[in-house]
Design a protein around this motif. Structure first.
Motif, PDB file in Angstrom:
ATOM      1  N   ALA A  12      -7.396  -5.955   1.624  1.00 28.15           N
ATOM      2  CA  ALA A  12      -7.532  -4.591   1.097  1.00 28.15           C
ATOM      3  C   ALA A  12      -8.262  -4.631  -0.354  1.00 28.15           C
ATOM      4  O   ALA A  12      -8.923  -3.669  -0.717  1.00 28.15           O
ATOM      5  CB  ALA A  12      -6.342  -3.879   1.113  1.00 28.15           C
ATOM      6  N   THR A  49      -7.580   2.998  -1.270  1.00 28.82           N
ATOM      7  CA  THR A  49      -6.460   2.506  -0.807  1.00 28.82           C
ATOM      8  C   THR A  49      -6.240   2.627   0.519  1.00 28.82           C
ATOM      9  O   THR A  49      -5.885   2.092   1.419  1.00 28.82           O
ATOM     10  CB  THR A  49      -5.194   2.614  -1.693  1.00 28.82           C
ATOM     11  OG1 THR A  49      -5.423   1.999  -2.919  1.00 28.82           O
ATOM     12  CG2 THR A  49      -3.925   1.772  -1.200  1.00 28.82           C
ATOM     13  N   THR A  95       0.739  -1.160   0.025  1.00 28.83           N
ATOM     14  CA  THR A  95      -0.044   0.279   0.140  1.00 28.83           C
ATOM     15  C   THR A  95       1.007   1.295   0.150  1.00 28.83           C
ATOM     16  O   THR A  95       0.373   2.189  -0.608  1.00 28.83           O
ATOM     17  CB  THR A  95      -0.875  -0.045   1.057  1.00 28.83           C
ATOM     18  OG1 THR A  95      -1.611  -1.084   1.236  1.00 28.83           O
ATOM     19  CG2 THR A  95      -1.901   1.284   1.339  1.00 28.83           C
TER      20      THR A  95
END
Length: 348
Positions: free
Chosen positions: A264, A218, A200
């Motif tokens: 995620a 994100t 990320t």
């Protein structure tokens, strides 16, 4: 008898000291590299963003490793110590990859359509690359030397903590095996979180544009993933079948997506295969070229970690309601053997 304090033995102090010393040296080397580059290039240009990403990754990695080491010593967790050694070895690979990626970011052919600066964009004697190259090379060497020291110290800690599981679950080999799987599961969840944060962070710093929806999703995925990881850890510790079932389903579904750790990309909804193809496709490789090696490694490792977490999670789920919950809840107390045995005998 009073509880035995943390870091009370030479091996424990040496283990933490080795990690701390190498962290200081590595972060100094990375910071010097960052400073030299920052003086001569605009770090807002996409191709140069690999340097702030490099610095951020190592700050995160060193903090995470120190936390994991203290946690492993507090719990007398041999399995987590093995995980730390594996993580440290991965840091060597990451540091080595940064040499290639930094060179890729700086070096340009003189006939490039962009502005060419011989000092910044060349790689011959007297260039910026030659100035920072020694600091980049020193980093994996220091990490490798410290890894050798940690392996040696691990042998001492292994013997020191050898009776820890016996004190928790007794001499029953079946209970011992179940508890070891539980330890592996908790350890994997911790490393899953780092892998997710690592990917990320790279996407946010190097690749994604702030004005896009994917950037916002994100960012939003970070707390969501943290909550889901905590839920999975609590479920396996307290043997809550409903939450554990949800966690396993999410892990299985996440195998289709680039998770960077766990869940995620269920939010971002991007296929891992698609992302890996984009790293190297001619139409999009310029977007990823200065960080795609690290992103590729992180993506593959994250997928493997997720697969392992799912498999171990299923094994732990099968062990629910078999008499292990009390041991999971109380954990491996950091107390001398005599104190622990006395408590077991008298039921205190």
């Amino acid at each position: 008898m009073a509880p035995e304090p943390l870091l009370s033995t030479r091996a424990q102090r040496a283990f933490i000291g080795t990690i701390g010393l190498q962290a200081i040296i590595v972060l100094v080397m990375v910071s010097i590299t960052f400073k030299f580059v920052e003086e001569h290039v605009d770090l807002t240009i996409p191709r140069y963003k690999t340097l702030p990403c490099y610095l951020a990754l190592f700050i995160l990695a060193e903090i995470f490793e120190m936390f994991m080491a203290l946690d492993a010593l507090r719990l007398r967790n041999v399995i987590q110590l093995i995980g730390i050694l594996s993580f440290h070895a991965a840091m060597i690979v990451m540091a080595a990859l940064q040499i290639h990626e930094t060179h890729t970011a700086l070096y340009e052919q003189p006939n490039s359509t962009s502005y060419y600066n011989p000092y910044v964009n060349g790689d011959g004697p007297g260039t910026l690359w030659r100035k920072i190259e020694p600091f980049l090379v020193v980093t994996p060497i220091i990490i490798a030397l410290s890894w050798v020291c940690l392996v040696f110290l691990f042998r001492e800690l292994y013997h020191e903590f050898g009776w820890a599981i016996f004190h928790v679950v007794g001499a029953n080999p079946v209970m011992k095996t179940m508890y070891q799987y539980y330890q592996i599961m908790i350890c994997l969840l911790k490393f899953d979180f780092f892998a997710f944060i690592g990917v990320t962070m790279q996407l946010l710093i190097v690749v994604l544009i702030e004005s896009t929806a994917e950037f916002g999703l994100t960012i939003a995925a970070i707390p969501v993933t943290l909550v889901l990881l905590i839920m999975a850890g609590a479920a396996v510790q307290r043997e809550i079948k409903s939450i554990m079932s949800i966690s396993l389903v999410l892990m299985l579904a996440s195998q289709v997506y680039l998770t960077g750790g766990l869940f995620a990309q269920l939010v971002v909804m991007s296929s891992s295969v698609y992302k890996l193809v984009r790293f190297y496709a001619p139409s999009s490789e310029d977007q990823y070229i200065t960080t795609r090696a690290t992103l590729t490694v992180f993506t593959i490792v994250a997928s493997l970690l997720l697969f392992a977490t799912f498999g171990v999670g299923v094994r732990c789920f099968a062990d629910f309601d078999k008499g292990l919950q009390s041991s999971k809840m109380h954990g491996q107390y950091y107390k001398p053997v005599a104190t622990q045995l006395r408590e077991n005998l008298f039921g205190n």
